[in-house]
Design a protein around this motif. Structure first.
Motif, PDB file in Angstrom:
ATOM      1  N   ASN A 176       1.476  -0.356   0.729  1.00  0.00           N
ATOM      2  CA  ASN A 176       1.132   0.222   2.037  1.00  0.00           C
ATOM      3  C   ASN A 176       2.231  -0.206   2.998  1.00  0.00           C
ATOM      4  O   ASN A 176       1.997  -0.897   3.984  1.00  0.00           O
ATOM      5  N   ASN A 194       4.348   3.868   4.209  1.00  0.00           N
ATOM      6  CA  ASN A 194       3.002   4.429   4.231  1.00  0.00           C
ATOM      7  C   ASN A 194       2.442   4.549   5.643  1.00  0.00           C
ATOM      8  O   ASN A 194       1.501   5.300   5.884  1.00  0.00           O
ATOM      9  N   ARG A 195       3.026   3.784   6.587  1.00  0.00           N
ATOM     10  CA  ARG A 195       2.593   3.853   7.988  1.00  0.00           C
ATOM     11  C   ARG A 195       3.729   3.382   8.872  1.00  0.00           C
ATOM     12  O   ARG A 195       4.478   2.449   8.501  1.00  0.00           O
ATOM     13  N   GLU A 244      -5.110   2.748   3.351  1.00  0.00           N
ATOM     14  CA  GLU A 244      -4.994   3.128   1.948  1.00  0.00           C
ATOM     15  C   GLU A 244      -3.620   3.727   1.650  1.00  0.00           C
ATOM     16  O   GLU A 244      -2.990   4.317   2.535  1.00  0.00           O
ATOM     17  N   GLU A 245      -3.184   3.591   0.407  1.00  0.00           N
ATOM     18  CA  GLU A 245      -1.938   4.218  -0.028  1.00  0.00           C
ATOM     19  C   GLU A 245      -2.196   5.709  -0.237  1.00  0.00           C
ATOM     20  O   GLU A 245      -3.008   6.093  -1.081  1.00  0.00           O
ATOM     21  N   THR A 249      -3.031  -5.752   5.831  1.00  0.00           N
ATOM     22  CA  THR A 249      -3.175  -4.909   4.649  1.00  0.00           C
ATOM     23  C   THR A 249      -3.358  -5.791   3.425  1.00  0.00           C
ATOM     24  O   THR A 249      -2.886  -6.941   3.400  1.00  0.00           O
TER      25      THR A 249
END
Length: 496
Positions: free
Chosen positions: A265, A299-300, A391-392, A416
């Protein structure tokens, strides 16, 4: 790197490779290898059964001792020949990755480069295994540490970057004197395993040292993992499956070592002094390369609130320009999602993000019916508690979170269960390095993309992103075992 050789393309990717022989699997289940973009059948493979897996392990047990005793120079020569074959077959491998894994050309070439580099580096591993003479309290005792191959290794590889992620475990394991039973993902049996079998067969690897079993996970997954012949299981895939392996290897008759490269993540942090154009370019690459189907993907995004709006605008503009379509077209940047199941999972994540309250600033058709294509989606108004941030996603979805300041950005980055890769962008490199040292990840990059690997560096994750490391001396340590030997050269002082 170029080559003028044009070897005949490999054939026969409709069989298992067991004990050095190409044969039909004995399961009633047929594995259909489907092109994710046009739905065409690449090959059909009669699946392996538990009996086939047992045959593979028995062949490995028989072949491994002699392979381990093979002089380092000879093992190195086979690895070097495999690297040369991989170089000569570059375009064949790239084309196969495009067709089977849905990679666009730039990604397929990147994965080929990584696979070749691993092979090339592995040719040095046989000569880099060294022992030690260690101190002892007795003047009559000689104390030695030998380093030996682990034995037989089970390698389970994923579908997202198969030519590379298989080679990352396979080449070092073989170079260090181990035998391998390889189970690639059912979505990518050719570039995940059968191609590797052909390469090492052509390179002269002795029969039995490598077997490749293709089959349904619910039929051969447990037999591959639980077989008592396997001393180590090297798995690359989801964290959920990684967790289940602990119970499987612990419950088997022989407790096994585990090497796990699991989900991620990755935070992509943009501090208030960052070059926004450079950061936006890097983020778009880090998130949307291979449609986000990379465990290291950003991922973010976590962005300082003082530059948030300006940065979102730059990222959205770049992402909007990414061309979706046929991965065989050199202009395509966004290719297909690997299969319909994954498409449906990504659609569910998009719908959940909107239901949670995230606002899409970039979106597009999400049916995935046109070649499993889902265009980039970018969300703002994202809270850290939203599923899309926790979440991934393993798809082309980008949540962007606001940070109040550097301390808040760090807290969000570490909020995370995962800890694989991370990036931070800043105008002050020392600030960036100090920030990255506080991020709980196995790998971190200052003013660079999250998606990076090197045969010279330790690759792996922390927290729920895995156990162990790949590459160089780190993988040598993973795929060999120390053996302590003492020699009494005089009368030993015994307690009674």
């Amino acid at each position: 790197m170029t080559t003028t050789d044009s070897p005949s393309p490999y054939e026969g990717f409709d069989r298992q490779f067991i004990g050095g022989e190409w044969r039909v699997g004995s399961s009633s289940h047929v594995i259909e290898d489907i092109n994710p973009y046009d739905g065409s059948i690449i090959t059909r493979v009669q699946g392996a059964s538990a009996n086939d897996v047992e045959d593979a392990y028995q062949a490995a047990l028989k072949a491994q001792p002699e392979w381990a005793a093979t002089p380092p120079r000879e093992r190195a020569s086979i690895m070097a020949r495999a690297a040369a074959i991989t170089l000569a077959r570059r375009e064949e491998i790239v084309a196969a990755s495009i067709q089977e894994a849905g990679c666009v050309r730039t990604v397929a070439e990147f994965l080929w480069q990584l696979a070749w580099s691993i092979l090339d580096a592995s040719a040095s591993y046989p000569s880099r295994v060294t022992g030690q003479i260690v101190p002892t309290e007795s003047i009559t005792e000689e104390s030695l540490i030998y380093r030996k191959p682990v034995g037989v290794i089970a390698v389970i590889s994923p579908w997202n970057a198969p030519i590379n992620l298989t080679m990352r475990s396979l080449a070092p394991a073989l170079a260090l004197g181990n035998a391998v039973v390889l189970k690639p993902a059912g979505d990518t049996p050719v570039t995940g395993g059968l191609f590797h079998a052909r390469i090492f067969e052509e390179a002269g690897l002795p029969k039995g040292v490598l077997s490749v079993v293709i089959g349904a996970s619910d039929e051969i997954g447990d037999p591959v993992v639980e077989n008592d012949a396997a001393a180590l299981v090297s798995f690359t895939g989801s964290t959920d499956v990684g967790r289940s392996l602990f119970a499987k290897v612990g419950g088997s008759k022989r407790i096994k070592r585990l090497g796990l490269e699991l989900g991620g993540n990755a935070p992509f942090v943009v501090l208030d002094d960052a070059d926004l154009d450079a950061a936006a370019h890097a983020l778009v690459v880090s998130r949307f390369m291979h449609q986000g189907q990379i465990c290291m993907s950003a991922n973010r995004a976590i962005v300082d609130e003082t530059v948030f709006d300006a940065f979102v605008e730059r990222v959205t503009e770049r992402a909007r320009a990414l061309a979706p379509g046929d991965p065989m077209d050199a202009a395509t940047v966004i290719g297909p999602i690997i299969n319909r199941h994954q498409v449906e999972g990504i659609i569910a994540k998009i719908n959940q993000a909107k239901a949670d309250g995230a606002r899409a600033v970039l979106e597009g058709p999400v049916s995935g019916t046109q070649g499993n294509i889902i265009p980039p989606h970018i969300f703002v108004d994202v809270e850290p508690s939203y599923a899309i941030a926790r979440e991934e996603s393993f798809g082309p979805l980008l949540p962007m979170l606001k940070a109040r300041d550097e301390a808040h950005a760090l807290a969000l980055a570490n909020d995370t269960e995962f800890g694989l890769s991370a990036s931070v962008f800043t105008g002050d490199l020392d600030r960036g390095k100090q920030f990255m040292l506080k991020v709980e990840s196995g790998m971190g990059h200052v003013n660079g993309i999250c998606v990076a690997d090197s045969e010279y560096a330790a690759y792996g994750g922390e927290k729920n992103s895995g156990l162990g490391r790949f590459n160089a001396e780190w993988v040598i340590g993973e795929f060999t075992r120390p053996h302590w030997i003492t020699v009494q050269r005089g009368e030993d002082r015994l307690p009674f």
